[in-house]
Design a protein around this motif. Sequence first.
Motif, mmCIF file in Angstrom:
data_model
loop_
_atom_site.group_PDB
_atom_site.id
_atom_site.type_symbol
_atom_site.label_atom_id
_atom_site.label_comp_id
_atom_site.label_asym_id
_atom_site.label_seq_id
_atom_site.Cartn_x
_atom_site.Cartn_y
_atom_site.Cartn_z
ATOM 1 N N GLU A 1 -10.743 -12.941 31.556
ATOM 2 C CA GLU A 1 -10.160 -14.072 30.835
ATOM 3 C C GLU A 1 -10.204 -13.887 29.330
ATOM 4 N N ASP A 2 -11.205 -13.177 28.825
ATOM 5 C CA ASP A 2 -11.364 -12.996 27.381
ATOM 6 C C ASP A 2 -10.621 -11.773 26.846
ATOM 7 N N SER A 3 -9.951 -11.048 27.719
ATOM 8 C CA SER A 3 -9.251 -9.843 27.279
ATOM 9 C C SER A 3 -7.992 -10.211 26.520
ATOM 10 N N GLY A 4 -7.752 -9.507 25.389
ATOM 11 C CA GLY A 4 -6.545 -9.736 24.613
ATOM 12 C C GLY A 4 -5.421 -8.794 24.962
ATOM 13 N N GLY A 5 -5.682 -7.865 25.890
ATOM 14 C CA GLY A 5 -4.664 -6.892 26.266
ATOM 15 C C GLY A 5 -3.844 -7.350 27.441
ATOM 16 N N PRO B 1 -0.790 -19.105 12.932
ATOM 17 C CA PRO B 1 0.053 -18.599 14.037
ATOM 18 C C PRO B 1 0.814 -17.332 13.672
ATOM 19 N N LEU B 2 1.114 -17.154 12.389
ATOM 20 C CA LEU B 2 1.799 -15.940 11.954
ATOM 21 C C LEU B 2 0.907 -14.724 12.173
ATOM 22 N N HIS B 3 -0.384 -14.907 11.908
ATOM 23 C CA HIS B 3 -1.335 -13.814 12.141
ATOM 24 C C HIS B 3 -1.415 -13.480 13.631
ATOM 25 N N ASP C 1 -0.648 -9.876 15.411
ATOM 26 C CA ASP C 1 -1.598 -9.228 16.308
ATOM 27 C C ASP C 1 -0.972 -8.934 17.669
ATOM 28 N N ALA C 2 -0.255 -9.928 18.210
ATOM 29 C CA ALA C 2 0.367 -9.757 19.523
ATOM 30 C C ALA C 2 1.442 -8.675 19.488
ATOM 31 N N THR C 3 2.199 -8.634 18.386
ATOM 32 C CA THR C 3 3.237 -7.609 18.257
ATOM 33 C C THR C 3 2.613 -6.220 18.198
ATOM 34 N N LEU D 1 10.664 -5.411 18.859
ATOM 35 C CA LEU D 1 9.288 -5.594 18.394
ATOM 36 C C LEU D 1 9.144 -5.187 16.928
ATOM 37 N N ALA D 2 9.839 -4.124 16.530
ATOM 38 C CA ALA D 2 9.802 -3.712 15.125
ATOM 39 C C ALA D 2 10.407 -4.792 14.237
ATOM 40 N N VAL D 3 11.464 -5.454 14.716
ATOM 41 C CA VAL D 3 12.087 -6.546 13.952
ATOM 42 C C VAL D 3 11.103 -7.708 13.805
ATOM 43 N N ILE D 4 10.427 -8.059 14.893
ATOM 44 C CA ILE D 4 9.454 -9.156 14.840
ATOM 45 C C ILE D 4 8.329 -8.825 13.863
ATOM 46 N N ARG D 5 7.815 -7.595 13.959
ATOM 47 C CA ARG D 5 6.719 -7.208 13.072
ATOM 48 C C ARG D 5 7.149 -7.232 11.618
#
Length: 208
Positions: free
Chosen positions: A168-172, A39-41, A45-47, A16-20
């Motif tokens: 459904e609207d949760s981003g977590g 999509p990069l943003h 955010d997902a990372t 995950l650190a590499v992706i970020r």
Amino acid sequence: EGRFTRDASHELRTPLAVIRSAAELIEVQPDLPPEVSKPLHRISDATGEMERTIDLLLSLAREENSTPRPENLPLLPLVEAAILRASERFDGARHSVSIDVPENRIIRVNPTAAAIILDNLIGNAFQHSRAGELSIRTQGDDLIIADTGPGIPDSVSETLYEPFSKGEDSGGHGLGLSIVRRLCDRNNVTLTLELSASGGTIIHLGFK
């Protein structure tokens, strides 16, 4: 379960650190076209969300492998620190936050558990209230966290504290309230969630 959670979470930190880091390097490139920057943003955010989830799982594994050691702690600094962290994560400029917690209010709780509980609940309030208002106050022995978000969806009202239960609207990832409930149970903290008559969610935390 504790060993698996700790080991798996630890191993996931490096990729995950590499992706970020890779996403951050691309983001600073000049003249990125919109079809790349958007999509990069989302990747960034997902990372970040995954890294926060891993931190929660690691903290939970450590907490459950030890005997909770409560301390006498002032409540207001704990609340203020959680608000600051949530503000950085969820663009605090969009929120109006009112705090009414006495400076001399002392609670007896494990410091790590208290930070995880408040980070999750106050972070949820920031996330779901969007540009709304948050009220954090004491009422008797309880700390009240109230937001003006959409409230608890009917689809998850029966499974609210189960892992991976989310609207459904949760981003977590649907782990936050499950972790909070387990920590509250281990640390003699009562937790109650209810819908506000005017919209939003009201959380009662009872520190004994």
